[in-house]
Design a protein around this motif. Structure first.
Motif, mmCIF file in Angstrom:
data_model
loop_
_atom_site.group_PDB
_atom_site.id
_atom_site.type_symbol
_atom_site.label_atom_id
_atom_site.label_comp_id
_atom_site.label_asym_id
_atom_site.label_seq_id
_atom_site.Cartn_x
_atom_site.Cartn_y
_atom_site.Cartn_z
ATOM 1 N N VAL A 273 0.976 -1.085 -0.043
ATOM 2 C CA VAL A 273 0.140 -0.023 0.012
ATOM 3 C C VAL A 273 0.890 1.436 0.152
ATOM 4 O O VAL A 273 2.103 1.219 0.562
ATOM 5 N N GLY A 274 0.031 2.415 -0.349
ATOM 6 C CA GLY A 274 1.028 3.702 -0.549
ATOM 7 C C GLY A 274 0.954 4.370 0.729
ATOM 8 O O GLY A 274 0.528 3.837 1.595
ATOM 9 N N ALA A 275 1.774 5.400 0.722
ATOM 10 C CA ALA A 275 1.813 6.549 1.857
ATOM 11 C C ALA A 275 0.469 7.090 2.314
ATOM 12 O O ALA A 275 -0.497 7.230 1.476
ATOM 13 N N GLN A 276 0.192 7.018 3.572
ATOM 14 C CA GLN A 276 -0.914 7.529 4.300
ATOM 15 C C GLN A 276 -0.951 9.101 4.088
ATOM 16 O O GLN A 276 -2.010 9.662 4.036
ATOM 17 N N LEU A 277 0.000 9.711 4.241
ATOM 18 C CA LEU A 277 -0.057 11.188 4.108
ATOM 19 C C LEU A 277 0.170 11.752 2.751
ATOM 20 O O LEU A 277 0.449 13.011 2.605
ATOM 21 N N GLY A 278 0.313 11.203 1.554
ATOM 22 C CA GLY A 278 0.401 11.736 0.392
ATOM 23 C C GLY A 278 1.652 11.823 -0.001
ATOM 24 O O GLY A 278 2.634 11.601 0.732
ATOM 25 N N SER A 279 1.963 11.808 -1.311
ATOM 26 C CA SER A 279 3.078 11.822 -1.965
ATOM 27 C C SER A 279 3.857 12.999 -1.685
ATOM 28 O O SER A 279 5.413 12.757 -1.914
ATOM 29 N N SER A 280 3.483 13.986 -1.343
ATOM 30 C CA SER A 280 4.312 15.397 -1.332
ATOM 31 C C SER A 280 4.843 15.632 0.369
ATOM 32 O O SER A 280 5.375 16.422 0.748
ATOM 33 N N ALA A 281 4.335 14.682 1.195
ATOM 34 C CA ALA A 281 4.619 15.032 2.617
ATOM 35 C C ALA A 281 6.270 15.080 2.845
ATOM 36 O O ALA A 281 6.860 15.784 3.474
ATOM 37 N N ILE A 282 7.046 14.015 2.099
ATOM 38 C CA ILE A 282 8.483 13.938 2.481
ATOM 39 C C ILE A 282 9.034 15.087 1.619
ATOM 40 O O ILE A 282 9.949 15.616 2.127
ATOM 41 N N HIS A 283 8.575 15.382 0.399
ATOM 42 C CA HIS A 283 9.068 16.232 -0.410
ATOM 43 C C HIS A 283 9.018 17.849 0.250
ATOM 44 O O HIS A 283 10.041 18.491 0.587
ATOM 45 N N THR A 284 7.931 18.134 0.768
ATOM 46 C CA THR A 284 7.571 19.179 1.827
ATOM 47 C C THR A 284 8.463 19.442 2.760
ATOM 48 O O THR A 284 8.987 20.447 3.321
ATOM 49 N N SER A 285 8.857 18.348 3.509
ATOM 50 C CA SER A 285 9.461 18.351 4.809
ATOM 51 C C SER A 285 10.911 18.511 4.505
ATOM 52 O O SER A 285 11.610 19.210 5.159
ATOM 53 N N LYS A 286 11.545 17.921 3.452
ATOM 54 C CA LYS A 286 12.829 18.333 3.264
ATOM 55 C C LYS A 286 13.049 19.817 2.854
ATOM 56 O O LYS A 286 13.840 20.301 3.281
ATOM 57 N N ILE A 287 11.942 20.340 2.187
ATOM 58 C CA ILE A 287 12.133 21.721 1.728
ATOM 59 C C ILE A 287 12.103 22.467 2.853
ATOM 60 O O ILE A 287 12.837 23.461 3.347
ATOM 61 N N ALA A 288 11.172 22.144 3.986
ATOM 62 C CA ALA A 288 11.125 22.772 5.354
ATOM 63 C C ALA A 288 12.239 22.922 6.204
ATOM 64 O O ALA A 288 12.549 23.896 6.633
ATOM 65 N N ALA A 289 12.853 21.537 6.006
ATOM 66 C CA ALA A 289 14.119 21.464 6.692
ATOM 67 C C ALA A 289 15.383 22.328 6.117
ATOM 68 O O ALA A 289 16.130 22.739 7.000
ATOM 69 N N MET A 290 15.440 22.462 4.938
ATOM 70 C CA MET A 290 16.639 23.197 4.475
ATOM 71 C C MET A 290 16.362 24.652 4.580
ATOM 72 O O MET A 290 17.288 25.382 4.811
ATOM 73 N N ILE A 291 14.964 25.118 4.420
ATOM 74 C CA ILE A 291 14.658 26.454 4.519
ATOM 75 C C ILE A 291 14.866 26.763 6.204
ATOM 76 O O ILE A 291 15.679 27.674 6.644
ATOM 77 N N GLY A 292 14.494 25.976 6.869
ATOM 78 C CA GLY A 292 14.780 25.932 8.506
ATOM 79 C C GLY A 292 16.261 26.303 8.875
ATOM 80 O O GLY A 292 16.529 26.879 9.529
#
Length: 776
Positions: A273-292
């Motif tokens: 089965v696929g991810a529960q939070l959707g495909s963009s969760a990891i991508h946006t988390s990485k962006i948030a981490a880099m900006i932070g």
């Protein structure tokens, strides 16, 4: 020549950092080992395996509620021990099915979770030493392991009737592989029996010694071990010795644990089965981490100049090392795990801020730069160690005693703490020394601490207490009103309250964007419109790999809402649906897991209290810190009450994150009080002590909070909806933790200390008066 050496040293530092970055991002070799791409993400972030079992009770009928609950808990613990993952989700589906969801999709997972059979210990040889039940048993007489079936015509039912079944799986409390080295190396399996199993086994083994019986261990249609009984076993603990290898001992121990279920499980289906939070969760988390991280670097350089550059480079080391270790140790990273990393980043910066504040204080006192740096590290060491060790104690206890989400959070937090201490105390110091030797020796590159403020925090303590109490009381009132209106004190997610699983078979699988932006909102609207009392605020979906099937999970949908959802799905023109089915599902966080979390948290608080008492030699410090932690946890809980954000698995992680953050912040203030605590004789002296200490650490507390807040704020702004609803309570918690360290904890210690001073003074006065009377 000396300057060239320092240039080479800086080049070496940057080269090592570059190498770590390459490994962290690209990995080693084609397998990407050690890289960000090799990190195992949890079900919420990347999906995994979903296996559904049909459950039969002990007597062959439908299982009882108690049997289902016990089986769910045992399966949860078994998955954790066998597959090394803390992020499995085990829950009830319908009346007699259990669903197990595990991150990843490997052959090992499918093999380990193949149909668990029942376990029996069978008396194998009769009084004359002749084989009763094992085919070819003469070949394995006395051997530790063999795979043999029951003799022809023998059944489990007939063995039960004859009394030759000694134990069943439910009689075994635990099984672990071990190594004995008394007379050479011997691989063993250590068994622990229940109280009932202890008595049964004592009777059976006593008779077996006399009759020279063996006892066959029979699992899922096969004998997996037929050990000889060498002596009567009456203590409820036994060993199976002479295993061929440690791996075979682990395998047998695993089989015995798997068989310790009170029910029979039959595999119905197994899907990826696929991810529960959707495909963009990891991508946006990485962006948030880099900006932070970029914002933190900018903040540190502006505030601390050369020291900020050193801290920023050290933060780069920290980030790369954490990624490499997460990958190397196969740690499953979920949303709560991200919280643990965020917290440890804040603590990594905090250690640097502590040192830098001390350095600038020394410079303000006229100390030469090189000596100020050395003194700064020396004076900040105790606060850094106490704060990190206290949090590490909590992480270790939660990791050992907790389960599921709690254990996953604890593992990532502990890893982050250890790495952050290393980078702050060693890497930053090395880089600072290199930069100093390169010519950055003037104190203008470091700055001086401004004189501590003179805010009278103690005088305003009642105002601070009143503000906190008012927020808590108002939150309790809101909870009461919501409960009276049948909305529930909290908006419980399916993790705690269970819900409805809606399985939809499409003629053609919609895209991820269509699922997230069109279909999910349509389901939520249809469900809420059909029942005015319903408040569906979130929904997750999992795509079954290789099929056109999608599973949507929501809170419990009553019949009108189910019909409305089905109508919407079947009448929308943009996609075609061939089948819609519903199942009620239980909470994914069981009562046993909740109890584990509560017990682990209480034990952690007790040990933290003991450590603070030991280090500060004053129980009042520990008591004040624990009360402040309770205050911060209450503030996070009130956030959930006010905002009606769903209370799910991330709720536990949010509360634990703030507890870990707050205790570190409070310890720093207490460390300064301990340092300044001398010649305190009167209440005025005590008041001046607390105010002075809080003012001295005020800037450090605010700067640390800003850096931690920046990371969480980036997650809130950039992240997907599920991440934003997780980040909001964390932001409230960071504010509450800072507030309690400055305005609550130290003031509570003042009240307790003042009371003890008054009591001691009164006792001394009474003793003095008593002596005068006696002399008269």
């Amino acid at each position: 020549m000396k300057k060239i050496k320092q240039v080479l040293a800086l080049v070496l530092v940057l080269a090592v950092l570059g190498g770590l970055f390459f490994v962290a991002w690209f990995g080693i070799g084609a397998s990407k080992d050690g890289s960000m791409h090799d990190i195992q993400f949890g079900l919420d972030l990347s999906g995994g395996v979903s296996i559904t079992y049909q459950v039969e009770g002990e007597n062959g009928g439908n299982p009882t509620t108690a049997e289902m609950d016990d089986t769910i808990y045992k399966l949860q613990r078994r998955v954790e021990s066998e597959l090394g993952t803390t992020e499995a989700s085990v829950y009830r589906e319908g009346e007699n099915r259990i669903n197990v969801e595990i991150p990843g999709a490997t052959d090992e997972i499918f093999a380990t979770l193949s149909t668990p059979g029942n376990l029996y210990f069978i008396r194998e040889f009769n009084d004359e030493g002749e084989a009763n039940y094992v085919d070819n048993s003469a070949e394995i007489y006395g051997m530790s392991l063999g795979i043999y079936e029951l003799a022809e015509g023998v059944t489990i039912d007939s063995l039960k009737e004859s009394g030759d079944i000694i134990l069943e799986g439910k009689d075994v409390a635990g099984a672990q592989a071990g190594i004995m080295t008394q007379n050479g190396t011997d691989y063993v399996v250590e068994l622990t029996l229940t109280d009932e199993g202890k008595k049964k086994f004592a009777d059976a083994t006593t008779a077996a010694v006399v009759n020279h019986d063996t006892i066959g261990i029979y699992y899922d249609g096969e004998f997996v071990s037929v050990p000889t009984v060498e002596s009567a076993i009456t203590a409820g603990v036994a060993q199976i010795t002479h295993m061929s290898s440690y791996e075979s001992a682990q395998s047998l121990a695993s089989t015995i644990r798997i068989g310790g279920l009170d029910v029979s499980l039959t595999e119905l289906r197994a899907n990826v089965v696929g991810a529960q939070l959707g495909s963009s969760a990891i991508h946006t988390s990485k962006i948030a981490a880099m900006i932070g991280l970029a914002l933190i670097v900018l903040f540190m350089v502006i505030i601390y100049r050369v020291l900020g550059v050193a801290a920023s480079l050290a933060l780069g080391f920290y980030s790369c090392l954490v990624v490499i270790l997460l990958s190397a140790f196969n740690i499953t990273l979920t949303l709560p795990g991200i919280a643990g990393i965020i917290l440890s980043i804040g603590m990594a910066v905090d250690a640097n801020v502590l040192v830098f504040s001390r350095i600038r204080e020394e410079l303000a006192n006229g100390t030469e730069v090189q000596k100020a740096v050395k003194s700064g590290y020396s004076k900040a060491l105790s606060a850094i160690l106490d704060g990190n060790i206290t949090t590490l104690i909590a992480a270790l206890v939660l990791g050992l005693r907790g389960s599921g989400t709690v254990k996953g959070f604890a593992i990532t937090l502990a890893l982050g703490i250890i790495v952050s201490m290393f980078t702050a105390l060693f890497i930053t110091r090395i880089i600072t020394r290199v930069l100093y030797n390169l010519g950055f020796k003037d104190e203008k590159y470091y700055g001086k601490a401004k004189a501590a403020g003179s805010i009278d925090f103690v005088k305003r303590r009642n105002v601070f207490f009143a503000i906190s109490c008012a927020i808590i009381v108002l939150g309790l009132a809101v909870m009461g009103v919501n409960h009276a209106q049948n909305k529930g004190a909290f908006n419980l997610a399916i993790d705690f309250a269970g819900g409805t699983s809606t399985t939809v078979v499409f003629d053609e699988l919609p895209s991820t964007e269509e699922l997230e932006n069109d279909i999910e909102p349509a389901i939520i609207k249809a469900a809420n419109d059909a029942d005015a009392s319903l408040n569906v605020t979130s929904i997750s979906h999992q795509v079954v790999e290789g099929e056109n099937t999608v599973v949507f999970k929501t809170i419990t949908l009553p019949e009108p809402s189910r019909s409305a959802v089905e109508d919407v799905l079947e009448t929308t023109e943009s996609y075609a649906v061939s089948e819609v089915t519903y199942e009620s599902i239980s909470a994914t966080i069981s009562n046993e897991m909740t109890k584990d979390a509560i017990v682990a948290t209480i034990l952690a608080l007790i040990l933290m209290l003991a450590y603070i008492w030991l280090r500060f030699r004053d129980l009042r410090f520990g008591a004040s810190a624990i009360i402040a932690l309770a205050h911060d946890a209450a503030m996070v809980i009130m956030c959930y009450a006010f905002t009606r954000i769903e209370v799910g698995s991330t709720f536990i992680a949010a509360v634990l994150t703030i507890i870990g953050y707050s205790i570190n912040d409070t310890i720093v203030t207490f460390d300064r009080i301990r340092e300044n605590q001398h010649n305190v004789r009167t209440e005025d002296d005590l008041k001046e002590l607390v105010n002075k200490s809080v003012n001295q650490t005020l800037t450090r507390s605010l700067f640390t909070s800003i850096t931690t807040f920046i990371m969480v704020l980036c997650l809130f702004i950039v992240g997907v909806e599920d991440i934003r609803t997780f980040a909001l309570p964390l932001m409230i918690g960071v504010i509450a933790g800072t507030y309690s360290s400055i305005c609550i904890a130290a003031e509570l210690w003042f009240i307790m200390k003042k009371k003890s001073m008054s009591s001691a003074k009164a006792a001394g006065k009474a003793d003095k008066n008593g002596k005068k009377t006696a002399n008269a």
